[in-house]
Design a protein around this motif. Structure first.
Motif, PDB file in Angstrom:
ATOM      1  N   GLU A   1      46.350  23.491 -50.166  1.00 22.84           N
ATOM      2  CA  GLU A   1      47.453  22.482 -50.632  1.00 22.84           C
ATOM      3  C   GLU A   1      46.602  21.177 -50.233  1.00 22.84           C
ATOM      4  O   GLU A   1      45.977  20.917 -49.182  1.00 22.84           O
ATOM      5  N   VAL A   2      46.720  20.367 -51.320  1.00 17.97           N
ATOM      6  CA  VAL A   2      46.081  19.027 -51.196  1.00 17.97           C
ATOM      7  C   VAL A   2      46.863  18.067 -50.623  1.00 17.97           C
ATOM      8  O   VAL A   2      48.127  17.780 -50.852  1.00 17.97           O
ATOM      9  N   LEU A   3      46.397  17.730 -49.491  1.00 18.71           N
ATOM     10  CA  LEU A   3      47.409  16.729 -48.553  1.00 18.71           C
ATOM     11  C   LEU A   3      47.140  15.133 -49.029  1.00 18.71           C
ATOM     12  O   LEU A   3      48.082  14.295 -48.982  1.00 18.71           O
ATOM     13  N   SER A   4      45.964  14.841 -49.435  1.00 22.07           N
ATOM     14  CA  SER A   4      45.708  13.478 -49.971  1.00 22.07           C
ATOM     15  C   SER A   4      44.469  13.712 -50.995  1.00 22.07           C
ATOM     16  O   SER A   4      43.487  14.426 -50.887  1.00 22.07           O
ATOM     17  N   ALA A   5      44.493  13.115 -51.983  1.00 22.43           N
ATOM     18  CA  ALA A   5      43.429  13.121 -53.085  1.00 22.43           C
ATOM     19  C   ALA A   5      43.027  11.784 -53.558  1.00 22.43           C
ATOM     20  O   ALA A   5      43.736  10.692 -53.570  1.00 22.43           O
ATOM     21  N   GLY A   6      41.568  11.664 -53.465  1.00 19.79           N
ATOM     22  CA  GLY A   6      40.652  10.472 -54.136  1.00 19.79           C
ATOM     23  C   GLY A   6      39.736  10.989 -54.845  1.00 19.79           C
ATOM     24  O   GLY A   6      39.461  12.160 -54.909  1.00 19.79           O
ATOM     25  N   PRO A   7      38.942  10.224 -55.624  1.00 20.90           N
ATOM     26  CA  PRO A   7      37.669  10.373 -56.346  1.00 20.90           C
ATOM     27  C   PRO A   7      36.645  10.998 -55.675  1.00 20.90           C
ATOM     28  O   PRO A   7      35.927  11.822 -56.192  1.00 20.90           O
ATOM     29  N   ARG A   8      36.550  10.445 -54.202  1.00 18.85           N
ATOM     30  CA  ARG A   8      35.201  11.004 -53.501  1.00 18.85           C
ATOM     31  C   ARG A   8      35.812  11.755 -52.296  1.00 18.85           C
ATOM     32  O   ARG A   8      34.947  12.480 -51.987  1.00 18.85           O
ATOM     33  N   ARG A   9      36.992  11.567 -52.080  1.00 17.68           N
ATOM     34  CA  ARG A   9      37.169  12.687 -51.119  1.00 17.68           C
ATOM     35  C   ARG A   9      38.877  13.185 -51.033  1.00 17.68           C
ATOM     36  O   ARG A   9      39.710  12.230 -51.261  1.00 17.68           O
ATOM     37  N   SER A  10      39.090  14.084 -50.813  1.00 19.09           N
ATOM     38  CA  SER A  10      40.345  14.788 -50.765  1.00 19.09           C
ATOM     39  C   SER A  10      40.372  15.728 -49.611  1.00 19.09           C
ATOM     40  O   SER A  10      39.511  16.392 -49.403  1.00 19.09           O
ATOM     41  N   THR A  11      41.675  15.555 -48.716  1.00 22.46           N
ATOM     42  CA  THR A  11      42.021  16.374 -47.693  1.00 22.46           C
ATOM     43  C   THR A  11      42.894  17.560 -48.156  1.00 22.46           C
ATOM     44  O   THR A  11      43.545  17.336 -49.005  1.00 22.46           O
ATOM     45  N   ILE A  12      42.693  18.854 -47.545  1.00 17.62           N
ATOM     46  CA  ILE A  12      43.446  19.848 -48.007  1.00 17.62           C
ATOM     47  C   ILE A  12      43.794  20.463 -46.633  1.00 17.62           C
ATOM     48  O   ILE A  12      42.863  20.184 -45.632  1.00 17.62           O
ATOM     49  N   GLU A  13      44.583  21.502 -46.654  1.00 15.38           N
ATOM     50  CA  GLU A  13      45.000  22.339 -45.669  1.00 15.38           C
ATOM     51  C   GLU A  13      44.765  23.957 -46.017  1.00 15.38           C
ATOM     52  O   GLU A  13      45.451  24.243 -47.317  1.00 15.38           O
ATOM     53  N   PHE A  14      44.242  24.712 -45.446  1.00 18.17           N
ATOM     54  CA  PHE A  14      44.328  26.010 -45.923  1.00 18.17           C
ATOM     55  C   PHE A  14      44.395  27.304 -44.954  1.00 18.17           C
ATOM     56  O   PHE A  14      44.146  26.764 -43.598  1.00 18.17           O
ATOM     57  N   VAL A  15      44.997  28.240 -45.325  1.00 17.52           N
ATOM     58  CA  VAL A  15      45.007  29.464 -44.056  1.00 17.52           C
ATOM     59  C   VAL A  15      44.252  30.393 -44.562  1.00 17.52           C
ATOM     60  O   VAL A  15      44.283  31.034 -45.564  1.00 17.52           O
ATOM     61  N   THR A  16      43.498  30.910 -43.315  1.00 24.92           N
ATOM     62  CA  THR A  16      42.617  31.954 -43.613  1.00 24.92           C
ATOM     63  C   THR A  16      43.206  33.400 -43.481  1.00 24.92           C
ATOM     64  O   THR A  16      44.490  33.415 -43.085  1.00 24.92           O
ATOM     65  N   PRO A  17      42.760  34.596 -43.976  1.00 26.16           N
ATOM     66  CA  PRO A  17      43.502  35.962 -43.750  1.00 26.16           C
ATOM     67  C   PRO A  17      43.869  36.318 -42.464  1.00 26.16           C
ATOM     68  O   PRO A  17      44.893  37.056 -42.281  1.00 26.16           O
ATOM     69  N   ASP A  18      43.209  35.751 -41.526  1.00 29.13           N
ATOM     70  CA  ASP A  18      43.457  35.948 -40.087  1.00 29.13           C
ATOM     71  C   ASP A  18      44.601  34.864 -39.703  1.00 29.13           C
ATOM     72  O   ASP A  18      44.704  34.835 -38.431  1.00 29.13           O
ATOM     73  N   ARG A  19      45.291  34.330 -40.385  1.00 29.51           N
ATOM     74  CA  ARG A  19      46.525  33.411 -39.992  1.00 29.51           C
ATOM     75  C   ARG A  19      45.778  32.113 -39.369  1.00 29.51           C
ATOM     76  O   ARG A  19      46.724  31.708 -38.672  1.00 29.51           O
ATOM     77  N   VAL A  20      44.867  31.411 -39.440  1.00 27.19           N
ATOM     78  CA  VAL A  20      44.269  30.268 -38.967  1.00 27.19           C
ATOM     79  C   VAL A  20      44.293  29.437 -39.940  1.00 27.19           C
ATOM     80  O   VAL A  20      43.896  29.359 -41.011  1.00 27.19           O
ATOM     81  N   THR A  21      44.914  28.112 -39.590  1.00 26.22           N
ATOM     82  CA  THR A  21      45.097  26.950 -40.510  1.00 26.22           C
ATOM     83  C   THR A  21      44.070  26.070 -40.396  1.00 26.22           C
ATOM     84  O   THR A  21      43.582  25.719 -38.936  1.00 26.22           O
ATOM     85  N   TYR A  22      43.329  25.582 -41.263  1.00 26.00           N
ATOM     86  CA  TYR A  22      42.300  24.702 -41.108  1.00 26.00           C
ATOM     87  C   TYR A  22      42.744  23.492 -42.150  1.00 26.00           C
ATOM     88  O   TYR A  22      43.132  23.435 -43.047  1.00 26.00           O
ATOM     89  N   ARG A  23      42.230  22.522 -41.697  1.00 24.29           N
ATOM     90  CA  ARG A  23      42.208  21.122 -42.242  1.00 24.29           C
ATOM     91  C   ARG A  23      40.884  20.347 -41.941  1.00 24.29           C
ATOM     92  O   ARG A  23      40.592  19.867 -41.110  1.00 24.29           O
ATOM     93  N   PRO A  24      39.854  20.851 -42.894  1.00 23.61           N
ATOM     94  CA  PRO A  24      38.333  20.365 -42.748  1.00 23.61           C
ATOM     95  C   PRO A  24      38.344  18.750 -42.681  1.00 23.61           C
ATOM     96  O   PRO A  24      38.978  18.242 -43.413  1.00 23.61           O
TER      97      PRO A  24
END
Length: 173
Positions: free
Chosen positions: A70-93
């Motif tokens: 899911e896109v948490l914030s979007a910009g032309p050079r940087r967008s933050t996201i959140e995703f869940v891996t198959p082993d149920r760990v959530t990441y926000r790079p």
């Protein structure tokens, strides 16, 4: 307009044969050196930008995982996201997602990430090829500006008289 070797040589910083090396000539020569250094730094930066994007792509492809994000914030050079891996760990790079153009807050997208380093993540089906045009544009603009500056410096050099002083005005004085 085609430049010959003699005209191209004028763009290089050099000491003219048989002419006194006045302080004005030294300043112009060192300014040319500065312009050449700047254009090579800009060109190197552009090449490294593409090489870095390519390296990131190879790293992701070597151990790729795919997830919905899911896109948490979007910009032309940087967008933050959140995703869940198959082993149920959530990441926000921390640095966001690679190749974030055309994303909007709230979008659900698929991402490809490095399973060994889930902070290295890109939008699915986007590659380093997207970095070539922006990096190339930066290099081309850098060269155009540098050539304009060098041509201006050559014109100033031609206005220096035998005493090493810059002639101002149409009459030469």
């Amino acid at each position: 307009m085609r430049l010959d070797r003699r005209q191209l040589a004028l763009l290089l910083p050099r000491i003219a044969d048989g002419v006194d090396d006045s302080p004005t000539r030294k300043v112009l020569r060192w300014t040319k050196v500065g312009v050449w250094v700047a254009v090579f730094v800009v060109t190197l930066q552009s090449l490294l930008l593409v090489a870095g994007a390519w390296r990131n792509d190879r790293q992701i492809e070597a151990n790729m995982g795919v997830a919905q994000a899911e896109v948490l914030s979007a910009g032309p050079r940087r967008s933050t996201i959140e995703f869940v891996t198959p082993d149920r760990v959530t990441y926000r790079p921390e640095l966001g997602v690679l190749y974030p153009s055309e994303l909007a807050t709230g979008m659900r997208i698929y991402v490809e990430y490095d399973k060994d380093d889930p902070d290295l993540v890109r939008v699915q089906d986007r590659t380093a090829a997207l970095a070539i045009i922006p990096a190339g544009s930066i290099a081309v603009v850098g060269w155009i500006v540098a050539l304009g500056a060098l041509i201006g410096l050559v014109a100033l050099e031609r206005r220096i008289d035998e005493s090493g002083e810059l002639r101002l005005g149409a009459s030469g004085r």
